[in-house]
Design a protein around this motif. Sequence first.
Motif, short mmCIF file in Angstrom:
data_model
loop_
_atom_site.label_atom_id
_atom_site.label_comp_id
_atom_site.label_asym_id
_atom_site.label_seq_id
_atom_site.Cartn_x
_atom_site.Cartn_y
_atom_site.Cartn_z
N ASP A 278 0.02 72.26 -77.28
CA ASP A 278 0.42 71.62 -78.64
C ASP A 278 0.81 70.00 -78.53
O ASP A 278 1.59 69.61 -79.45
CB ASP A 278 1.40 72.34 -79.49
N ASP B 6 -3.75 69.57 -78.81
CA ASP B 6 -3.71 70.60 -79.97
C ASP B 6 -4.86 70.76 -80.66
O ASP B 6 -5.80 69.88 -80.83
CB ASP B 6 -2.69 69.96 -80.74
N GLU C 20 -7.71 72.19 -76.72
CA GLU C 20 -7.84 73.72 -77.07
C GLU C 20 -8.74 73.66 -78.53
O GLU C 20 -8.75 72.62 -79.15
CB GLU C 20 -6.47 74.38 -77.33
#
Length: 278
Positions: free
Chosen positions: A179, A201, A235
């Motif tokens: 993150d 993130d 991600e």
Amino acid sequence: VKEQGRNSFEFYTPEMNEAISKKMKLEIGLRKALDQNELKLVYQPQMDVKTGRLCGIEALIRWHHPEWGMISPADFIPLAEETGLILPIGEWVLYQACVQNKTWQNEGYPDLRMAVNISSRQFQQTNFAETVKKILKESGLDPAHLELELTESIIQDSAHAISTMHILKEMGIHLSIDDFGTGYSSLSYLKTFPIDTLKIDQSFTRNIFINQKDASLVSTIINMAHNLDLKVIAEGVETMEQLHFLQQEKCNEAQGYFFSRPIPAEEMNTILQQQLVT
Ligand code: C2E
Ligand code: CA
Ligand code: CA
Ligand code: CA
């Protein structure tokens, strides 16, 4: 309302009572979950952006309650942290993920990194590094094939956390910051902490083509990471366009529904088999 004050219980609204008892039920359920095999891991591929090949796998926990059905980690991990249950649960996750990775290696699949999420409470345990060492020994997994995903909140905390990171690093374990960019922390830790990878993130990835500022942040994070000799994984990659953007910006790895949702080990076998033939 008339009797208010006589009994503190009456300060609670019915909604609050309901929320509290729901939480208590969840806690009791979670205590049983480990013993009753209601927890399991699913696995999500991490792909090399340049070659398109599988290079890592993130283990993600799932709780399947016999009556309540699937409960999201977003709902029970915070409770597990609050109650301390994260310690046995986290240890189970780590062991399970290491054993699974070793099993795949024994079955002849290419060596991959297994990424495991570590909560701050877990990381702050005085014997965390010892626990990891023990699990690696028991599972027989090479430390180079384990990655621990830490959040910025862990790092801010203590001298102990920093020394733990150094011990893990010396063992040959990879460390990544999950993150990245959402934790309000100063960037100065990037100079000194033994980190290998930044994970962009999903809130940034999602908005690459929605908000120009998110796109700028993504490319800036990638450039900064590379200038610091860190790898970057994005991600939450859901579309081909996002992947192309990341390719163009020289992001190292990508993870997201575009490649695969998190899947059970058996389904991962199929993906691993495809890697062998291509
Ligand atoms: P995280 O570590 O940031 O994990 C990424 C989350 O995004 C996962 O949700 C994953 O299923 C989801 N995801 C992956 N690709 C995509 C995508 O393309 N689009 C979207 N919209 N979502 C995607 P999940 O599995 O529900 O986990 C939620 C959070 O719970 C994790 O966030 C992590 O903080 C925590 N968690 C999960 N497993 C564990 C665990 O074993 N230990 C600890 N301490 N925390 C865990
Ligand atoms: Ca993660
Ligand atoms: Ca994340
Ligand atoms: Ca997250």
